[in-house]
Write a protein that holds these residues in place. Structure first.
Motif, mmCIF file in Angstrom:
data_model
loop_
_atom_site.group_PDB
_atom_site.id
_atom_site.type_symbol
_atom_site.label_atom_id
_atom_site.label_comp_id
_atom_site.label_asym_id
_atom_site.label_seq_id
_atom_site.Cartn_x
_atom_site.Cartn_y
_atom_site.Cartn_z
ATOM 1 N N ASP A 2 0.857 -1.178 0.000
ATOM 2 C CA ASP A 2 0.000 0.000 0.000
ATOM 3 C C ASP A 2 0.897 1.232 0.000
ATOM 4 O O ASP A 2 1.394 1.672 1.037
ATOM 5 C CB ASP A 2 -0.925 0.001 1.214
ATOM 6 N N PHE A 3 1.117 1.772 -1.182
ATOM 7 C CA PHE A 3 1.966 2.945 -1.345
ATOM 8 C C PHE A 3 1.455 4.116 -0.518
ATOM 9 O O PHE A 3 2.226 4.960 -0.065
ATOM 10 C CB PHE A 3 2.018 3.297 -2.835
ATOM 11 N N GLU A 202 -0.422 -7.711 -14.048
ATOM 12 C CA GLU A 202 -0.413 -7.618 -12.593
ATOM 13 C C GLU A 202 1.037 -7.503 -12.122
ATOM 14 O O GLU A 202 1.898 -8.268 -12.559
ATOM 15 C CB GLU A 202 -1.064 -8.855 -11.977
ATOM 16 N N ILE A 203 1.305 -6.550 -11.248
ATOM 17 C CA ILE A 203 2.668 -6.336 -10.757
ATOM 18 C C ILE A 203 2.639 -6.357 -9.236
ATOM 19 O O ILE A 203 2.097 -5.450 -8.594
ATOM 20 C CB ILE A 203 3.248 -5.004 -11.271
ATOM 21 N N HIS A 204 3.214 -7.398 -8.669
ATOM 22 C CA HIS A 204 3.219 -7.561 -7.214
ATOM 23 C C HIS A 204 4.610 -7.228 -6.683
ATOM 24 O O HIS A 204 5.368 -8.098 -6.271
ATOM 25 C CB HIS A 204 2.803 -8.985 -6.846
ATOM 26 N N ASP A 205 4.931 -5.970 -6.725
ATOM 27 C CA ASP A 205 6.236 -5.505 -6.260
ATOM 28 C C ASP A 205 6.018 -4.185 -5.527
ATOM 29 O O ASP A 205 5.431 -3.256 -6.088
ATOM 30 C CB ASP A 205 7.186 -5.305 -7.445
ATOM 31 N N PRO A 206 6.467 -4.079 -4.282
ATOM 32 C CA PRO A 206 6.212 -2.863 -3.499
ATOM 33 C C PRO A 206 6.884 -1.615 -4.059
ATOM 34 O O PRO A 206 6.546 -0.499 -3.657
ATOM 35 C CB PRO A 206 6.774 -3.213 -2.114
ATOM 36 N N ASP A 211 -0.929 -1.666 -8.570
ATOM 37 C CA ASP A 211 -1.027 -3.124 -8.558
ATOM 38 C C ASP A 211 -0.953 -3.722 -9.956
ATOM 39 O O ASP A 211 -0.768 -4.922 -10.112
ATOM 40 C CB ASP A 211 -2.338 -3.568 -7.899
ATOM 41 N N SER A 212 -1.133 -2.883 -10.974
ATOM 42 C CA SER A 212 -1.094 -3.378 -12.344
ATOM 43 C C SER A 212 -0.623 -2.262 -13.263
ATOM 44 O O SER A 212 -0.568 -1.088 -12.871
ATOM 45 C CB SER A 212 -2.472 -3.879 -12.790
ATOM 46 N N ALA A 213 -0.289 -2.641 -14.494
ATOM 47 C CA ALA A 213 0.153 -1.668 -15.489
ATOM 48 C C ALA A 213 -0.476 -2.017 -16.829
ATOM 49 O O ALA A 213 -0.469 -3.180 -17.238
ATOM 50 C CB ALA A 213 1.675 -1.675 -15.607
ATOM 51 N N ILE A 214 -1.030 -1.018 -17.502
ATOM 52 C CA ILE A 214 -1.570 -1.196 -18.847
ATOM 53 C C ILE A 214 -0.541 -0.605 -19.804
ATOM 54 O O ILE A 214 -0.474 0.614 -19.999
ATOM 55 C CB ILE A 214 -2.937 -0.508 -18.992
ATOM 56 N N VAL A 215 0.284 -1.460 -20.381
ATOM 57 C CA VAL A 215 1.459 -1.005 -21.121
ATOM 58 C C VAL A 215 1.710 -1.905 -22.323
ATOM 59 O O VAL A 215 1.154 -2.997 -22.440
ATOM 60 C CB VAL A 215 2.713 -1.002 -20.215
ATOM 61 N N ASN A 216 2.593 -1.436 -23.217
ATOM 62 C CA ASN A 216 3.017 -2.283 -24.326
ATOM 63 C C ASN A 216 4.238 -3.102 -23.897
ATOM 64 O O ASN A 216 4.705 -3.007 -22.756
ATOM 65 C CB ASN A 216 3.288 -1.451 -25.585
ATOM 66 N N ILE A 226 13.845 -2.203 -14.262
ATOM 67 C CA ILE A 226 14.073 -1.292 -13.135
ATOM 68 C C ILE A 226 13.763 -1.987 -11.815
ATOM 69 O O ILE A 226 14.519 -1.867 -10.841
ATOM 70 C CB ILE A 226 13.229 -0.014 -13.299
ATOM 71 N N LEU A 227 12.670 -2.737 -11.764
ATOM 72 C CA LEU A 227 12.301 -3.400 -10.515
ATOM 73 C C LEU A 227 13.325 -4.450 -10.101
ATOM 74 O O LEU A 227 13.557 -4.656 -8.904
ATOM 75 C CB LEU A 227 10.913 -4.035 -10.647
ATOM 76 N N GLU A 228 13.968 -5.116 -11.062
ATOM 77 C CA GLU A 228 14.963 -6.118 -10.694
ATOM 78 C C GLU A 228 16.230 -5.470 -10.135
ATOM 79 O O GLU A 228 17.097 -6.160 -9.588
ATOM 80 C CB GLU A 228 15.289 -7.012 -11.888
#
Length: 380
Positions: A2-3, A202-206, A211-216, A226-228
């Motif tokens: 929860d950001f 769905e992106i489960h990363d704090p 919680d999700s991204a609508i992207v290409n 970036i998250l890694e």
């Protein structure tokens, strides 16, 4: 996750530069709109050449199968096209080109300068220029005139960017938004380019604030890369958050206008007043300072969009010129090269150099356990 429970949500800000008003007297040529009216133009004959990109002087890698031929036409073709496209009805043109006296003047040297340039049609090698019909000439010219009209609309802005950045409270400006999921990237399809599929992930990363991204596909790859690196970024920064700045977040509102990055300063090759909204902000913070990195994803060799990348690099090269409305001294604004598929421009490396002062570590080799400093009970 929860950001909204974090200090960044409660007290953080995102920064975009302030604008000042521009008078109509400024717009005295198409150059002021960011439209090139000096170079020759290459337009693909789409019905015969599906794989060619509609861009000036740009074709896809299979260009050996095509050739460019001068397109012959007369004033009748031009006026028919201008009658077809409602933007070129004079009453509509005056809304965006207030100094224009007539449609004839628009075609002349001061504006489109079309009689001093060559319009090329890109066609298959097996096709001759003489086989292009009058109707097809109209279609080809219409594509070009439509593109110019879009550039004029984008370039006609009553605001011009300054070097003063304003901080907008994250809790008021970073909100959930609704977005229809198209079957493909409509921005690419509009210009006859090969579109990428757009879908919800769905992106489960704090470290990602939604919680999700609508992207290409390219944007999703950027998010993953970036998250890694988030844990490595934590070596120097307490707060690490990737924020998707979608244009639908505050569509057609004052907030949408405020969350826009504009050109500022001197020395730009082309002037574009309209500004743009970088896809992402990488927010890095600790007790001493906050670093805000603008990140934008694009297809490679997208010349029309290069002014945006140059602006992001300009921010880095002219950081000393940047001031802040709230006179803060603990914020740094940075930008990076466009992220292209498979990181073709080493964007991730540049992020590491900005955020850590070095490149990121390799991810393939496992770190060895540190050597033991004392003997165990059963060691000899």
């Amino acid at each position: 996750k929860d950001f909204r429970r974090t200090n960044v949500w409660q007290k953080g800000r995102v920064y975009y530069n302030e604008t000042v008003e521009v008078s109509d007297d400024y717009f005295d040529s198409l150059e002021k709109y960011g439209v090139d009216n000096k170079s020759d133009v290459v337009i693909p004959h789409i019905s015969a050449l599906k794989e060619v990109t509609y861009r000036e002087r740009e074709v896809q890698p299979d260009s050996s199968q095509v050739h460019n031929v001068p397109l012959s036409f007369d004033r009748r073709h031009l006026y028919k096209v201008m009658n077809r496209v409602t933007f070129y009805h004079f009453c509509n043109m005056k809304r965006y080109i207030p100094q224009l006296k007539s449609r004839d003047e628009f075609l002349g040297e001061k504006w489109l300068n079309i009689f001093s340039r060559t319009i090329y049609a890109s066609i298959p090698q097996s096709m001759k220029a003489s086989s292009i019909t009058s109707r097809e000439k109209l279609t080809i010219l219409e594509r070009y005139f439509l593109e110019v009209s879009k550039q004029i609309k984008l370039g006609y802005s009553k605001q011009r960017g300054t070097a003063t950045f304003v901080g907008y409270p994250i809790r008021e400006y970073i909100v959930n938004y609704r977005k229809r999921i198209p079957n493909y990237d409509t921005a690419l399809a509009l210009y006859g380019r090969s579109p990428q599929n757009v879908q919800r992930y769905e992106i489960h990363d704090p470290h990602y604030v939604y919680d999700s991204a609508i992207v290409n596909i390219t944007e999703k790859q950027l998010i993953d890369k970036i998250l890694e690196r988030a844990q490595e970024l934590h070596e120097k920064h307490d707060d690490v958050f990737l924020i998707r700045m979608d244009e639908h977040m505050h569509r057609e509102s004052v907030k949408s206008q405020e969350l826009t990055l504009h050109q500022f300063g001197q020395g730009h090759n082309s002037i574009v007043l309209g500004g743009f909204k970088p896809d992402f902000i990488l927010y890095l913070g600790n007790l001493d300072q906050v670093i805000q990195i603008f990140v934008e994803s694009k297809r490679p060799n997208d010349e029309k969009e290069q002014w945006k990348e140059k602006l992001l690099q300009y921010i880095n090269e002219h950081e000393a010129e940047i001031t802040f409305e709230d006179e803060t001294e603990d914020v740094r604004i940075k930008g990076v090269r466009f992220y292209t598929l498979n990181d073709g421009r080493d964007t991730i490396r540049q992020i590491g150099e900005i955020a850590l002062g070095r490149s990121f570590k390799g991810l393939s080799i496992e770190e060895e356990a540190p050597p033991r400093t004392h003997k165990g009970l059963f060691d000899k």
